[in-house]
Design an enzyme around this catalytic site. Structure first.
Site, PDB file in Angstrom:
ATOM      1  N   ASP A  52      37.932  34.462  41.682  1.00  0.00           N
ATOM      2  CA  ASP A  52      39.067  34.994  40.899  1.00  0.00           C
ATOM      3  C   ASP A  52      40.468  34.639  41.428  1.00  0.00           C
ATOM      4  O   ASP A  52      40.713  34.717  42.637  1.00  0.00           O
ATOM      5  CB  ASP A  52      39.035  36.527  40.908  1.00  0.00           C
ATOM      6  CG  ASP A  52      37.664  37.100  40.684  1.00  0.00           C
ATOM      7  OD1 ASP A  52      36.747  36.334  40.363  1.00  0.00           O
ATOM      8  OD2 ASP A  52      37.513  38.317  40.842  1.00  0.00           O
ATOM      9  N   GLU A 224      35.208  44.188  35.136  1.00  0.00           N
ATOM     10  CA  GLU A 224      35.888  43.726  36.347  1.00  0.00           C
ATOM     11  C   GLU A 224      37.289  43.227  35.993  1.00  0.00           C
ATOM     12  O   GLU A 224      37.582  42.920  34.836  1.00  0.00           O
ATOM     13  CB  GLU A 224      35.097  42.572  36.995  1.00  0.00           C
ATOM     14  CG  GLU A 224      33.689  42.970  37.424  1.00  0.00           C
ATOM     15  CD  GLU A 224      32.905  41.850  38.119  1.00  0.00           C
ATOM     16  OE1 GLU A 224      32.300  42.117  39.160  1.00  0.00           O
ATOM     17  OE2 GLU A 224      32.892  40.721  37.620  1.00  0.00           O
TER      18      GLU A 224
HETATM   19  C1  FRU Z   1      34.843  39.095  39.774  1.00  0.00           C
HETATM   20  C2  FRU Z   1      34.513  39.778  41.067  1.00  0.00           C
HETATM   21  C3  FRU Z   1      35.414  40.972  41.296  1.00  0.00           C
HETATM   22  C4  FRU Z   1      35.398  41.141  42.780  1.00  0.00           C
HETATM   23  C5  FRU Z   1      35.329  39.716  43.252  1.00  0.00           C
HETATM   24  C6  FRU Z   1      34.553  39.506  44.520  1.00  0.00           C
HETATM   25  O1  FRU Z   1      34.481  37.760  39.725  1.00  0.00           O
HETATM   26  O2  FRU Z   1      33.151  40.165  41.077  1.00  0.00           O
HETATM   27  O3  FRU Z   1      35.032  42.117  40.585  1.00  0.00           O
HETATM   28  O4  FRU Z   1      36.501  41.825  43.266  1.00  0.00           O
HETATM   29  O5  FRU Z   1      34.745  38.963  42.209  1.00  0.00           O
HETATM   30  O6  FRU Z   1      34.675  38.205  44.972  1.00  0.00           O
END
Ligand code: FRU
Length: 516
Positions: A52, A224
């Site tokens: 992300d 998320e």
């Molecule tokens: C989304 C996610 C988020 C988390 C991160 C961990 O892709 O699962 O929810 O904070 O990636 O790398």
């Protein structure tokens, strides 16, 4: 005499060292970012894993892009915040890692803001950057860190976490924070299982629970990386709506992870969705647009809402066939609310105008040309290109299916087709991975969207070494997909099935690398 010799010796040494540094740098710049599939105008980390985008904030002439990063491996693992800075969102400079795991856990996703009025008290009455993120350790809790030097170095707050974990909520993460003018406070939007929770704070440190939103839209996986922002409708500042963007880990429109949004009202406490709770609005109909986040603190004089997403999908992100690095960002896009002809308010998206700075030579231009199915395949047969911008407007008097084979080759058995099927009003990207590079059963597929009845089809397409982003009908529909053609797959083919079509306009321009 001895002294002169040693001075000469020293000079020779200095010249030698300088020359070798120069040589190493030149060698680096020529071979830099040239690995197979390496995106040329999209952001990717120099090495190892990225997911992300995080902490996107504009401050003092710089766009900051932090990102979920595992600096030890090209697979997801212990999460850090990688960091890159840009003056135009086109060319990025890599910066050292901003946040690393500590006693409270690894550093999951989150956001960053400019604390203009030192509400936090971190900046001795001045201003500075505050990052708000999830610590993933014994439970998931929200923490903050601050920087007094334009994001160069970061200090985690000694009172972390600012929101402790909740034993009842396993997935409790990805805080996105913004200043809510009307109620004079910071608002945090947080993903909690299949819900969104809202918190408020006067100082980014003390947070109070406000409300929650859930049980609406797509619920196929955990929610998320939410985002919440206000936008004018049809450019009218007196008529605004709030957009709540929510990513879902599984069960999205093209399979696996994807991004949806809700349009409604937010009064500083509660978000109310305007439409039918069962209704789902997808931000993107491709498979590779996830964990989208918008920049904070874009100056009012600019006022664009610009989003970047992780261009991958949890179904195969750890397997895509790249080695030195894995994962990258989508091309930045502007989000706007517009009323459609059937009187719906929808998010429209377009690549940022800064793209003009990398638009290179014209490869082809066609105006007002009627093409039959038998002429179609010759139309683009001379073209050899792998990085380009394709704009096309096609008019259909009578029914016809048409499309483009992108990054085509006769040798490779992988294939990407961008097409339109008239009988279904469907725009699609169909991608097939090459057998030699088979990496996941989830990758091959046909990702499509019903664009409604239309006699004119307009496409704005960005092609890079390993991606295609299709903005259709002035950005009302978008399809973002990773593709993995071999380097030699540089052909382009136009095809028609059925009646002739009128190409009102077709323009193809080379896009330049931003990395060398
Ligand atoms: C989304 C996610 C988020 C988390 C991160 C961990 O892709 O699962 O929810 O904070 O990636 O790398």
């Amino acid at each position: 005499m001895k002294k002169i010799y040693s001075i000469i010796g020293l000079c020779i040494l200095i010249i030698g060292v300088s020359l070798s540094i120069l040589f190493i740098n030149t060698a680096k710049s020529k071979s830099y970012y040239t690995e197979d599939y390496r995106p040329q105008y999209h952001f990717t980390p120099e090495e190892n894993w990225m997911n992300d985008p995080n902490g996107m904030v504009y401050y003092k002439g710089e766009y900051h892009l932090f990102y979920q990063h595992n600096p030890h491996d090209n697979k997801w693992g212990p999460m850090y915040w990688g960091h890159a800075v840009s003056k135009d969102m086109i060319s990025w400079e890599h910066f050292p890692i901003a946040l690393e795991p500590d006693d409270l856990g690894t550093i999951f996703s989150g956001s960053a803001v400019v604390d203009w009025n030192d509400t936090s008290g971190f900046f001795d009455g001045d201003e500075g950057l505050v990052a708000i993120f999830t610590h993933n350790g014994d439970g998931q809790k929200q923490s903050i860190a601050y920087s007094k030097d334009k994001g160069r170095t970061w200090k985690t707050y000694e009172g972390n976490p600012v929101i402790p974990s909740d034993p009842e909520i396993k997935d409790f993460r990805d805080p996105k924070v913004f200043w809510h003018e009307k109620t004079n406070k910071w608002v945090m939007v947080l993903a909690a299982g299949k819900k969104i929770m809202f918190y408020g704070s006067p100082n980014l440190i003390d947070w109070e629970y406000l409300s929650e939103f859930g049980n609406e839209g797509a619920l196929g996986g955990v929610w998320e990386c939410p985002d919440l922002f206000e936008l004018p409708v049809d450019g009218d500042p007196n008529n605004t709506k709030w957009v709540l963007e929510v990513d879902i880990g599984d069960g999205a429109i093209a399979g696996g992870s994807g991004a949806q949004y809700f349009i409604g009202e937010f009064d500083g406490t509660t978000f109310v969705n305007d439409s039918d709770p069962k209704n789902v609005n997808w931000l993107d109909y491709g498979a590779d647009f996830y964990a989208a986040q918008s920049f904070s603190d874009i100056p009012e004089s600019d006022n664009r809402r610009i989003m970047i997403a992780w261009m991958s999908n949890w179904l195969y992100a750890n397997q895509v066939p790249t080695e030195n690095w894995r994962g990258g960002a989508s091309f930045p896009r502007v989000m706007e609310l517009k009323t459609t002809i059937d009187n719906q308010i929808k998010l429209f998206q377009r690549p940022i105008d800064e793209i003009q700075s990398i638009v290179g030579e014209e490869i082809l231009k066609i105006e007002n040309k009627v093409i039959s199915s038998s002429d179609a395949s010759n139309l683009l047969s001379e073209i050899e290109a792998d990085l380009y911008l394709l704009n096309v407007e096609i008019e259909l008097d009578k029914p016809a299916d048409f499309g483009f084979k992108i990054r085509k080759s006769s040798e490779n058995d992988g294939e990407t087709t961008l097409g339109y099927t008239h009988s279904k009003n469907e725009l699609f990207v169909k991608r097939i991975q090459a057998k030699v590079d088979y990496f996941s059963p989830y990758f091959n597929g046909r990702h499509f969207v019903d664009i409604g009845e239309a006699s004119t089809i307009k496409l704005n397409v960005l092609v890079d070494k390993s991606s295609i982003e299709v903005f259709a009908q002035d950005g009302e529909f978008v399809i973002t997909d990773l593709i993995f053609p071999s380097d030699n797959d540089r052909g382009l083919e136009f095809f028609i099935e059925g009646n002739e079509v009128l190409i009102r306009h077709l323009e193809i321009h080379e896009l330049k690398t931003t990395w060398r």
